[in-house]
Each structure stands twice: as structure tokens, then as C-alpha cells.
Design a protein around this motif. Structure first.
Motif, PDB file in Angstrom:
ATOM      1  N   CYS A 154      -0.389   4.486   7.994  1.00 47.10           N
ATOM      2  CA  CYS A 154      -0.830   3.511   9.131  1.00 47.10           C
ATOM      3  C   CYS A 154      -1.260   1.769   8.714  1.00 47.10           C
ATOM      4  CB  CYS A 154      -1.668   4.302  10.092  1.00 47.10           C
ATOM      5  SG  CYS A 154      -0.554   5.211  11.092  1.00 47.10           S
ATOM      6  N   GLY A 155      -0.900   1.161   7.189  1.00 40.20           N
ATOM      7  CA  GLY A 155      -1.213  -0.305   7.323  1.00 40.20           C
ATOM      8  C   GLY A 155      -1.635  -0.540   6.397  1.00 40.20           C
ATOM      9  N   SER A 156      -2.825   0.685   5.861  1.00 38.32           N
ATOM     10  CA  SER A 156      -3.577   0.733   4.632  1.00 38.32           C
ATOM     11  C   SER A 156      -2.968   2.054   3.988  1.00 38.32           C
ATOM     12  CB  SER A 156      -4.957   1.126   5.100  1.00 38.32           C
ATOM     13  OG  SER A 156      -5.675   2.197   5.413  1.00 38.32           O
ATOM     14  N   ALA A 157      -3.871   1.506   2.123  1.00 35.69           N
ATOM     15  CA  ALA A 157      -3.355   2.561   1.542  1.00 35.69           C
ATOM     16  C   ALA A 157      -4.090   4.425   1.181  1.00 35.69           C
ATOM     17  CB  ALA A 157      -3.617   2.224   0.266  1.00 35.69           C
TER      18      ALA A 157
ATOM     19  N   ILE B 141       7.228  -8.852   5.742  1.00 36.74           N
ATOM     20  CA  ILE B 141       7.206  -7.214   6.922  1.00 36.74           C
ATOM     21  C   ILE B 141       5.339  -6.772   7.260  1.00 36.74           C
ATOM     22  CG2 ILE B 141       7.251  -4.522   6.803  1.00 36.74           C
ATOM     23  CD1 ILE B 141       9.485  -5.970   5.692  1.00 36.74           C
ATOM     24  N   GLY B 142       4.591  -6.676   6.843  1.00 41.92           N
ATOM     25  CA  GLY B 142       3.161  -8.211   7.097  1.00 41.92           C
ATOM     26  C   GLY B 142       2.123  -6.736   6.899  1.00 41.92           C
ATOM     27  N   HIS B 143       2.815  -6.038   6.019  1.00 36.12           N
ATOM     28  CA  HIS B 143       1.764  -5.249   5.610  1.00 36.12           C
ATOM     29  C   HIS B 143       1.507  -4.606   3.639  1.00 36.12           C
ATOM     30  CE1 HIS B 143       1.431  -3.198   9.277  1.00 36.12           C
ATOM     31  NE2 HIS B 143       2.268  -2.541   9.352  1.00 36.12           N
ATOM     32  N   ALA B 144       0.408  -4.830   3.248  1.00 40.86           N
ATOM     33  CA  ALA B 144       1.050  -4.715   1.543  1.00 40.86           C
ATOM     34  C   ALA B 144       1.015  -3.414   1.595  1.00 40.86           C
ATOM     35  CB  ALA B 144      -0.506  -4.596   0.984  1.00 40.86           C
ATOM     36  N   VAL B 145       2.177  -3.600   0.319  1.00 45.12           N
ATOM     37  CA  VAL B 145       2.719  -2.224  -0.283  1.00 45.12           C
ATOM     38  C   VAL B 145       1.279  -0.880  -0.755  1.00 45.12           C
ATOM     39  CG1 VAL B 145       3.002  -1.039  -2.760  1.00 45.12           C
ATOM     40  CG2 VAL B 145       3.983  -3.488  -1.907  1.00 45.12           C
ATOM     41  N   GLY B 146       1.486   0.393   0.264  1.00 41.39           N
ATOM     42  CA  GLY B 146       0.650   1.229   0.612  1.00 41.39           C
ATOM     43  C   GLY B 146       0.741   1.663   1.280  1.00 41.39           C
ATOM     44  N   GLY B 147       0.797   0.790   2.071  1.00 38.55           N
ATOM     45  CA  GLY B 147       0.328   0.940   3.571  1.00 38.55           C
ATOM     46  C   GLY B 147       1.608   0.718   4.219  1.00 38.55           C
ATOM     47  N   VAL B 148       2.936   0.589   4.303  1.00 41.16           N
ATOM     48  CA  VAL B 148       3.887  -0.104   4.644  1.00 41.16           C
ATOM     49  C   VAL B 148       4.119   0.783   6.180  1.00 41.16           C
ATOM     50  CG1 VAL B 148       5.978  -1.296   4.452  1.00 41.16           C
ATOM     51  CG2 VAL B 148       4.193  -1.553   2.823  1.00 41.16           C
ATOM     52  N   CYS B 149       4.876   0.669   6.713  1.00 42.84           N
ATOM     53  CA  CYS B 149       4.770   1.379   7.939  1.00 42.84           C
ATOM     54  C   CYS B 149       6.057   0.885   9.091  1.00 42.84           C
ATOM     55  CB  CYS B 149       3.461   2.405   8.877  1.00 42.84           C
ATOM     56  SG  CYS B 149       2.902   0.856   9.713  1.00 42.84           S
TER      57      CYS B 149
END
Length: 158
Positions: free
Chosen positions: A125-128, A91-99
Motif C-alpha cells: 500500500c505504498g510503503s515498505a 509509477i509514483g511509489h518506491a520499490v518495496g511499496g509499489v502497488c
């Protein structure tokens, strides 16, 4: 950092200034709702799956979960969430910041009907520790969604 990728993505729409960077974690629906002072159901969570060897995101309300029968009827496969490592890579984002913003090419985004009952929602928005408040038409515009789906059900209270 993924939040920088999201800022760059939203900059093309003049929306990067609306990103809310929090001092506390917003990695879960509950934490995000507390940090943003909103109802948990208005958190637009992003669930990651694999369909026909391609990653997808289903963006849905914070108070729902996947309805396996509806999911299988729509995507012709069993709902199997990606692992945290797969999410980061595919996806390109870490869990907790997925969008749905600033994601890898080839990821199809679906918006679940559970979101339509709200005027505005808060995706990450990409971060936790980030979010943005968007109207449903804005979410449609900026998410690059493929289509609306009905693959969720309200979580039952315990």
C-alpha cells in the motif's frame, strides 16, 4: 508519503481502514509473508516495466517470475524492469511499496493469471511496511486494471 496517497485513493471506496501498517518491513515477498503470517505466494507483488515508452505494472503472485517468451508475445517487446529511480518517478511509489493504488496517471495495470488461484491476496500500500488483504474481485475493482494477462511462470526451487 506514498502510503498517504494510497489511503486517499482507497478512501473513495471506503477501504482505507483496511490498510495494514506493520511494525516490520514488508518490502520483499518473504518479509511480507512473515509479517502478514501468510504463504509467500499470496503476496501480490507489483513488477514495473516500460512498454512503448509507457510504464506498466504487472501484479502477480509471490511465487512467480516473468516468463520472457510469454511477456514478449503479449507486449511485443522484451521484458525490461524499471530501475528503482524510474519506478519512483514513473509509477509514483518506491520499490518495496509499489502497488496499483494511487499511482501516477498513464500507468497501465495488468493482473497476472497467477493470482486467480487464491481467494485473497496481499498487495502493498505504498510503503515498505504496509499491505491490504483483498479478494480477487476487490483487486480488480480497486486496481483500475486494464486486463488479465498470462506472462509469468512458477519460480523453480533451487
Amino acid at each position: 508519503m506514498a502510503i498517504e496517497r494510497v489511503k486517499e485513493y482507497l478512501r473513495q471506496y471506503g477501504m482505507e481502514e483496511r490498510i495494514i501498517e506493520l511494525s516490520e518491513s514488508s518490502a520483499t515477498v518473504e518479509l511480507a509473508a512473515q509479517a502478514l503470517h501468510c504463504e509467500p505466494e499470496r503476496i501480490a507483488k507489483s513488477l514495473s516495466f516500460m512498454v512503448n515508452d509507457s510504464p506498466i505494472l504487472v501484479i502477480c503472485a509471490g511465487d512467480v517470475k516473468i516468463d520472457n517468451a510469454k511477456y514478449k508475445a503479449r507486449f511485443s517487446t522484451k521484458a525490461k524492469m524499471l530501475s528503482a529511480e524510474e519506478v519512483q518517478t514513473l509509477i509514483g511509489h518506491a520499490v518495496g511499496g509499489v502497488c496499483p493504488f494511487g499511482i501516477n496517471d498513464g500507468v497501465n495495470v495488468y493482473l497476472d493469471e497467477s493470482l486467480k488461484r487464491f481467494t485473497t491476496v496481499f498487495p502493498a500500500c505504498g510503503s515498505a511496511n504496509s499491505a491490504i488483504e483483498l479478494s480477487i474481485p476487490e483487486l480488480e475493482q480497486y486496481s483500475g486494471y486494464r486486463e488479465w494477462v498470462d506472462v509469468c511462470k512458477i519460480k523453480q526451487a533451487i
